[in-house]
Scaffold this active site. Structure first.
Site, PDB file in Angstrom:
ATOM      1  N   CYS A 158       1.126  -4.251   5.756  1.00 54.19           N
ATOM      2  CA  CYS A 158       1.677  -4.462   7.101  1.00 54.19           C
ATOM      3  C   CYS A 158       0.718  -5.206   8.021  1.00 54.19           C
ATOM      4  O   CYS A 158       0.931  -6.363   8.349  1.00 54.19           O
ATOM      5  CB  CYS A 158       2.073  -3.119   7.719  1.00 54.19           C
ATOM      6  N   VAL A 180       8.790   2.586   1.357  1.00 51.11           N
ATOM      7  CA  VAL A 180       9.725   2.698   2.475  1.00 51.11           C
ATOM      8  C   VAL A 180      11.063   3.267   2.033  1.00 51.11           C
ATOM      9  O   VAL A 180      11.592   4.202   2.635  1.00 51.11           O
ATOM     10  CB  VAL A 180       9.934   1.314   3.139  1.00 51.11           C
ATOM     11  N   ARG A 233      -1.907  -2.362  -2.333  1.00 53.30           N
ATOM     12  CA  ARG A 233      -1.363  -3.650  -1.906  1.00 53.30           C
ATOM     13  C   ARG A 233      -2.249  -4.298  -0.840  1.00 53.30           C
ATOM     14  O   ARG A 233      -2.567  -3.684   0.165  1.00 53.30           O
ATOM     15  CB  ARG A 233       0.057  -3.481  -1.358  1.00 53.30           C
ATOM     16  N   THR A 265       7.961  -7.700   2.033  1.00 51.64           N
ATOM     17  CA  THR A 265       7.929  -9.054   2.602  1.00 51.64           C
ATOM     18  C   THR A 265       6.481  -9.534   2.601  1.00 51.64           C
ATOM     19  O   THR A 265       5.787  -9.452   3.614  1.00 51.64           O
ATOM     20  CB  THR A 265       8.503  -9.080   4.036  1.00 51.64           C
TER      21      THR A 265
END
Length: 431
Positions: A269, A14, A340, A94
């Site tokens: 996400c 990001v 991830r 996060t």
């Protein structure tokens, strides 16, 4: 506000594309605590492949642009290099822990970093996906405590959720409409002005930070639930002997049908964000049944795929214990090196539990990273598998290289092809 001087905290999937984009119009310092990552970027190479090397190299400058007030990107691990910024943008991960509870540690650490350098009149903007309220309730108090400054008096905050789609070279950061918000009406206008100056797709100024946070977290929760629905359909139709993809193709002829395919739902996400919303809902005394049901469905798909592969092999008379299976793809999505929270690992682990010997081939993934994250050996050189033959080949990720393979050359006489992605013309079974 004076002229924008930007520091981007976190240079991953990001942060780097955003920093590079802002550097076309403003002085920008990209800050990351990972010295190896920073050194690679200084050399002009992005291992995530989100920013092409020539574009990155053209954006880089050799001296701190905040000091000289010149446009360009400077990458650093040194906290002193971001002290002159007046806009701090936090783009750290996060994740959730092993019990699927939100882990705000990266955000807290990043907030401490900002607190050490933020000055009066400055703005800190968070992009990390969180539950509604996290920015003002969890992050800002850390900035206040570390800096000694008063929120909405000495410094201000904004929230503009990231909408990066890893590996997507069409929907790049500037081509995706951006939601913006601020802790005050005036701050919201400044944040919106900042992003609208580089986001060609435009911006949407939300009335509050909590609205912007909620908007982001439901984007991925919505996709997760829809994919869970078609995954359940795939299980039902498989028992009925009906091709799920043919059903979806037929249903998709109606103008308002939502087009989703069954598959493995991983990544940083979609497979994570619903847990953030669920956690906050439970704190308010509400148990979110649909959201968590969707998560349960999608989290079991790796095991389901493995069981279906084994069933196909048994039907062909293959002895499962010691059988050789080739899994094509270990990243969480196609044409991207991001591993991830990949659910392809669940397929591998489940097959191994059956006593199967699994070989993983993925030309996009870094074998060192895969081994470190999942204790799984992967190969990224086709020659390492080209001369072998397998009892089954599982397409778990639709990398472009896989769609060009002649998979039959990799199969034994009774070999099975299982197509998780529904992309192969020739297959024995597909999800």
């Amino acid at each position: 506000m004076k002229e924008f001087k930007i520091a981007v905290i976190g240079l991953g999937y990001v942060g780097l594309p955003l920093a590079r984009l802002f550097a076309t119009k403003y002085p920008v310092v990209g800050f990351d605590i990972n010295r190896k990552r920073v050194n690679e970027l200084i050399e002009g190479h992005d291992l995530t492949l989100e920013v092409e090397d020539d574009i990155l190299q053209s954006a880089l400058v050799k001296e701190n642009p905040l000091s000289h007030n010149k446009n360009g990107l400077y990458c650093s691990c040194d906290l002193d290099d971001i002290k002159e910024a007046n806009i701090y943008i936090v783009t750290v991960p996060t994740p959730v822990d092993k019990n699927n509870r939100p882990n705000l540690t990266p955000l807290v650490k990043a907030s401490e970093t900002v607190g050490k350098v933020i000055g009066k009149g400055d703005i800190v903007i968070y992009e990390s996906t969180v539950y509604p309220g996290a920015t003002e309730e969890d992050c800002i108090p850390v900035v206040e405590k570390t800096s000694g400054l008063k929120f909405n008096e000495d410094f201000f905050a904004g929230y503009s959720p990231e909408r990066i789609n890893p590996g997507d070279k069409q929907h790049t950061v500037e081509k995706i409409k951006k939601v913006t918000s601020g802790s005050t009406l005036e701050t919201g206008k400044i944040v919106n002005e900042l992003y609208s100056s580089v986001i060609t797709a435009g911006t949407h100024l939300a009335p509050t930070i909590k609205v912007a946070e909620a908007a982001k977290v439901i984007e991925n929760s919505q996709r997760d639930i829809n994919i869970a629905f078609v995954n359940e359909l795939a299980k039902i139709f498989n028992r009925m002997g009906i091709d799920t993809h043919a059903v979806l193709e037929a249903a998709g002829t109606k103008w308002n049908f939502l087009h989703f395919k069954p598959g493995l739902v991983g990544g940083h996400c979609i497979g994570v964000d619903p847990y953030y919303l669920a956690q906050k809902a439970q704190e308010y005394g509400y148990h979110p049944e649909i959201i968590l049901a969707g998560r349960r469905m999608n989290d079991t798909m790796g095991e389901y795929v493995a069981s279906q592969v084994v069933k196909c092999m048994i039907k062909k008379g293959v002895c499962i214990k010691g059988a050789h299976v080739l899994v094509l793809g270990i990243t969480f999505k196609e044409n991207c090196p991001d591993v991830r929270n990949t659910k392809a690992v669940d397929v591998v682990k489940s097959l191994e539990e059956y006593g199967v010997e699994v070989t993983v081939y993925d030309p996009w993934a870094n074998p060192v990273e895969v081994a470190y994250e999942y204790d799984v050996e992967s190969k990224n050189d086709f020659t390492s598998i080209a001369n072998n033959s397998y009892d089954a080949v599982v397409l778990s990720v639709a990398h472009k290289e896989f769609l060009e393979l002649n998979i039959s050359h990799l199969l034994k006489e009774k070999g099975t092809v299982y197509d998780v992605k529904g992309e192969l013309k020739e297959y024995d079974e597909r999800l």
